[in-house]
Design a protein around this motif. Sequence first.
Motif, PDB file in Angstrom:
ATOM      1  N   GLN A 329       0.834  -1.203   0.000  1.00 32.54           N
ATOM      2  CA  GLN A 329       0.000   0.000   0.000  1.00 32.54           C
ATOM      3  C   GLN A 329       0.871   1.257   0.000  1.00 32.54           C
ATOM      4  O   GLN A 329       0.616   2.204  -0.749  1.00 32.54           O
ATOM      5  CB  GLN A 329      -0.917  -0.008   1.228  1.00 32.54           C
ATOM      6  CG  GLN A 329      -1.826   1.206   1.356  1.00 32.54           C
ATOM      7  CD  GLN A 329      -2.933   1.240   0.315  1.00 32.54           C
ATOM      8  OE1 GLN A 329      -3.252   0.223  -0.289  1.00 32.54           O
ATOM      9  NE2 GLN A 329      -3.501   2.409   0.090  1.00 32.54           N
ATOM     10  N   VAL A 356      -5.404  -8.871  -3.913  1.00 35.06           N
ATOM     11  CA  VAL A 356      -6.450  -8.108  -3.231  1.00 35.06           C
ATOM     12  C   VAL A 356      -6.117  -6.619  -3.240  1.00 35.06           C
ATOM     13  O   VAL A 356      -6.983  -5.764  -3.484  1.00 35.06           O
ATOM     14  CB  VAL A 356      -6.620  -8.618  -1.784  1.00 35.06           C
ATOM     15  CG1 VAL A 356      -7.533  -7.681  -0.986  1.00 35.06           C
ATOM     16  CG2 VAL A 356      -7.174 -10.039  -1.783  1.00 35.06           C
ATOM     17  N   LEU A 357      -4.846  -6.291  -3.006  1.00 34.30           N
ATOM     18  CA  LEU A 357      -4.414  -4.888  -3.012  1.00 34.30           C
ATOM     19  C   LEU A 357      -4.668  -4.253  -4.375  1.00 34.30           C
ATOM     20  O   LEU A 357      -5.212  -3.137  -4.471  1.00 34.30           O
ATOM     21  CB  LEU A 357      -2.935  -4.817  -2.646  1.00 34.30           C
ATOM     22  CG  LEU A 357      -2.310  -3.428  -2.515  1.00 34.30           C
ATOM     23  CD1 LEU A 357      -3.001  -2.629  -1.416  1.00 34.30           C
ATOM     24  CD2 LEU A 357      -0.815  -3.551  -2.234  1.00 34.30           C
ATOM     25  N   ALA A 359      -6.792  -5.254  -6.624  1.00 33.37           N
ATOM     26  CA  ALA A 359      -8.234  -5.186  -6.863  1.00 33.37           C
ATOM     27  C   ALA A 359      -8.838  -3.946  -6.207  1.00 33.37           C
ATOM     28  O   ALA A 359      -9.707  -3.277  -6.790  1.00 33.37           O
ATOM     29  CB  ALA A 359      -8.908  -6.456  -6.346  1.00 33.37           C
ATOM     30  N   ASN A 360      -8.361  -3.626  -5.013  1.00 38.89           N
ATOM     31  CA  ASN A 360      -8.863  -2.428  -4.326  1.00 38.89           C
ATOM     32  C   ASN A 360      -8.472  -1.155  -5.077  1.00 38.89           C
ATOM     33  O   ASN A 360      -9.271  -0.223  -5.214  1.00 38.89           O
ATOM     34  CB  ASN A 360      -8.329  -2.385  -2.896  1.00 38.89           C
ATOM     35  CG  ASN A 360      -8.913  -3.472  -2.023  1.00 38.89           C
ATOM     36  OD1 ASN A 360     -10.012  -3.977  -2.302  1.00 38.89           O
ATOM     37  ND2 ASN A 360      -8.202  -3.862  -0.970  1.00 38.89           N
ATOM     38  N   TRP A 361      -7.237  -1.111  -5.549  1.00 34.04           N
ATOM     39  CA  TRP A 361      -6.788   0.066  -6.306  1.00 34.04           C
ATOM     40  C   TRP A 361      -7.500   0.154  -7.655  1.00 34.04           C
ATOM     41  O   TRP A 361      -7.809   1.253  -8.135  1.00 34.04           O
ATOM     42  CB  TRP A 361      -5.266   0.018  -6.495  1.00 34.04           C
ATOM     43  CG  TRP A 361      -4.537   0.584  -5.318  1.00 34.04           C
ATOM     44  CD1 TRP A 361      -4.344  -0.022  -4.101  1.00 34.04           C
ATOM     45  CD2 TRP A 361      -3.943   1.872  -5.222  1.00 34.04           C
ATOM     46  NE1 TRP A 361      -3.660   0.810  -3.256  1.00 34.04           N
ATOM     47  CE2 TRP A 361      -3.387   1.988  -3.913  1.00 34.04           C
ATOM     48  CE3 TRP A 361      -3.790   2.936  -6.091  1.00 34.04           C
ATOM     49  CZ2 TRP A 361      -2.711   3.118  -3.483  1.00 34.04           C
ATOM     50  CZ3 TRP A 361      -3.108   4.072  -5.664  1.00 34.04           C
ATOM     51  CH2 TRP A 361      -2.590   4.169  -4.382  1.00 34.04           C
ATOM     52  N   HIS A 362      -7.776  -0.969  -8.254  1.00 31.93           N
ATOM     53  CA  HIS A 362      -8.529  -0.968  -9.511  1.00 31.93           C
ATOM     54  C   HIS A 362      -9.920  -0.393  -9.298  1.00 31.93           C
ATOM     55  O   HIS A 362     -10.425   0.400 -10.116  1.00 31.93           O
ATOM     56  CB  HIS A 362      -8.617  -2.403 -10.048  1.00 31.93           C
ATOM     57  CG  HIS A 362      -9.493  -2.547 -11.246  1.00 31.93           C
ATOM     58  ND1 HIS A 362     -10.619  -3.343 -11.246  1.00 31.93           N
ATOM     59  CD2 HIS A 362      -9.412  -1.986 -12.483  1.00 31.93           C
ATOM     60  CE1 HIS A 362     -11.189  -3.269 -12.436  1.00 31.93           C
ATOM     61  NE2 HIS A 362     -10.487  -2.469 -13.200  1.00 31.93           N
ATOM     62  N   GLU A 363     -10.532  -0.758  -8.183  1.00 35.90           N
ATOM     63  CA  GLU A 363     -11.872  -0.236  -7.889  1.00 35.90           C
ATOM     64  C   GLU A 363     -11.831   1.277  -7.672  1.00 35.90           C
ATOM     65  O   GLU A 363     -12.731   2.008  -8.104  1.00 35.90           O
ATOM     66  CB  GLU A 363     -12.429  -0.931  -6.642  1.00 35.90           C
ATOM     67  CG  GLU A 363     -13.839  -0.474  -6.275  1.00 35.90           C
ATOM     68  CD  GLU A 363     -14.365  -1.171  -5.034  1.00 35.90           C
ATOM     69  OE1 GLU A 363     -15.569  -1.024  -4.751  1.00 35.90           O
ATOM     70  OE2 GLU A 363     -13.578  -1.862  -4.348  1.00 35.90           O
ATOM     71  N   ALA A 364     -10.743   1.743  -7.057  1.00 31.77           N
ATOM     72  CA  ALA A 364     -10.656   3.176  -6.738  1.00 31.77           C
ATOM     73  C   ALA A 364     -10.181   4.015  -7.923  1.00 31.77           C
ATOM     74  O   ALA A 364     -10.639   5.155  -8.104  1.00 31.77           O
ATOM     75  CB  ALA A 364      -9.716   3.373  -5.542  1.00 31.77           C
ATOM     76  N   TRP A 395      -2.567  -5.331 -13.195  1.00 30.08           N
ATOM     77  CA  TRP A 395      -3.385  -4.111 -13.215  1.00 30.08           C
ATOM     78  C   TRP A 395      -2.642  -3.056 -14.000  1.00 30.08           C
ATOM     79  O   TRP A 395      -1.462  -2.791 -13.757  1.00 30.08           O
ATOM     80  CB  TRP A 395      -3.646  -3.614 -11.790  1.00 30.08           C
ATOM     81  CG  TRP A 395      -4.387  -2.314 -11.719  1.00 30.08           C
ATOM     82  CD1 TRP A 395      -5.524  -1.970 -12.387  1.00 30.08           C
ATOM     83  CD2 TRP A 395      -4.052  -1.167 -10.922  1.00 30.08           C
ATOM     84  NE1 TRP A 395      -5.930  -0.698 -12.079  1.00 30.08           N
ATOM     85  CE2 TRP A 395      -5.038  -0.181 -11.178  1.00 30.08           C
ATOM     86  CE3 TRP A 395      -3.024  -0.878 -10.035  1.00 30.08           C
ATOM     87  CZ2 TRP A 395      -5.004   1.085 -10.567  1.00 30.08           C
ATOM     88  CZ3 TRP A 395      -2.996   0.360  -9.414  1.00 30.08           C
ATOM     89  CH2 TRP A 395      -3.969   1.329  -9.680  1.00 30.08           C
TER      90      TRP A 395
END
Length: 399
Positions: A329, A356-357, A359-364, A395
């Motif tokens: 992060q 998972v990290l 995926a979270n950044w992709h969503e944001a 990503w």
Amino acid sequence: MSETPWLTIVGLGEDGPDGLSPASREALEKAEIVMGAARHLALLPELTAHTVTWPVPFAEGIPLLLSQKGKRVVMLASGDPFWFGAGSSVTKHLQTGEWLALPSPSTFGLAASALGWALENTVIAGLHAAPYARIRPQLFDGQRILATLRDGKAVAEICAWLSTEGFGPSTVHILEALGGPRQKVRQTKADTLEFEDIQHPVCIGIDVAGHGAVIPLTAGRPDDLFDNDGQITKRPVRALTLSALAPRPGEHLWDIGGGSGSIGIEWLWAHPTTSASAVEINPERADRIRENAARLGVDRLNVVTGSAPEALSDLATPDAVFIGGGISQDMLETVWAAMPNGARLVANAVTLEAEVLLANWHEAKGGEMLRVELAASHPLGRKRGWKSSYPIVQWSVVK
């Protein structure tokens, strides 16, 4: 801007004053100071101007030249001063209008004429002050290369290097003192060079032949081109990664977690104006990256030994960033803050935590997520079967 140029850069051939244009002769007659290498000054008749021998190394002569501003100065250079010559090394310190350039036929033009080679189909290289490996990507059967060299001894060195790389059967044309009374053109095979009387100035023409490894043109070159300890982005994934990074002329790459340096090296192969910084925490791997880059002709790769994100603070602003290892992060936040708008980020994850990290950044932040699953055939008893590699999640995003 000066109304009248105080500096005239005169391109001088090996025929000395006989090959000078009327404008060049006039500049020498009116000059108060003439600066040039001892070899160039010796080619001219006695001058009324004060002569200054250009010091070695070359860079030490530039302040000396600039200190003469306000006088009528002639700088002597070889042939065409702006084709692998000294001209731009000086004019980058001047404003437009401060100089006048009067070139003579270039070494490359004279060499092509002597050999009957079409310049537009010939690779041109200045190896008088650069590693021979700069031409490594151009070594393939049938290629023709013209290169300037430091001196006569360098001919034996580059012939030995060609032989080591597997191109010993190449025909090497040795061209000495082109355009002058001492002109001599000889040829040999790189692996059977016997001449020991090669004189400066010298350039060579290489008709490449042999069975050395040829570097392919497209991204995703063979893994065995890169010395590695297993930490390498494998060829298929590297091809996908470089496609997502999309190198463009003049752009700078951050390759974080350099491994073998394969991503940064292939980025630099994309265009001669690209640049790259590879960050690697392991000192042995960092040294290996430097060796790979030097051997494969892209010694301009900037290798930084250190951990990210701390090691990123002094790097040039990136146009693209690749994170190949150690995703966190903190790293993503640091990288994202350092990237200007329009820069591209590509990150590859192998572990579930890294996935998972991302995926979270992709969503944001948006962008694209790609899951890459590869399997290669392997022996299975007396038959063959598929052996899968760990899946990779990639990503890619434009800020």
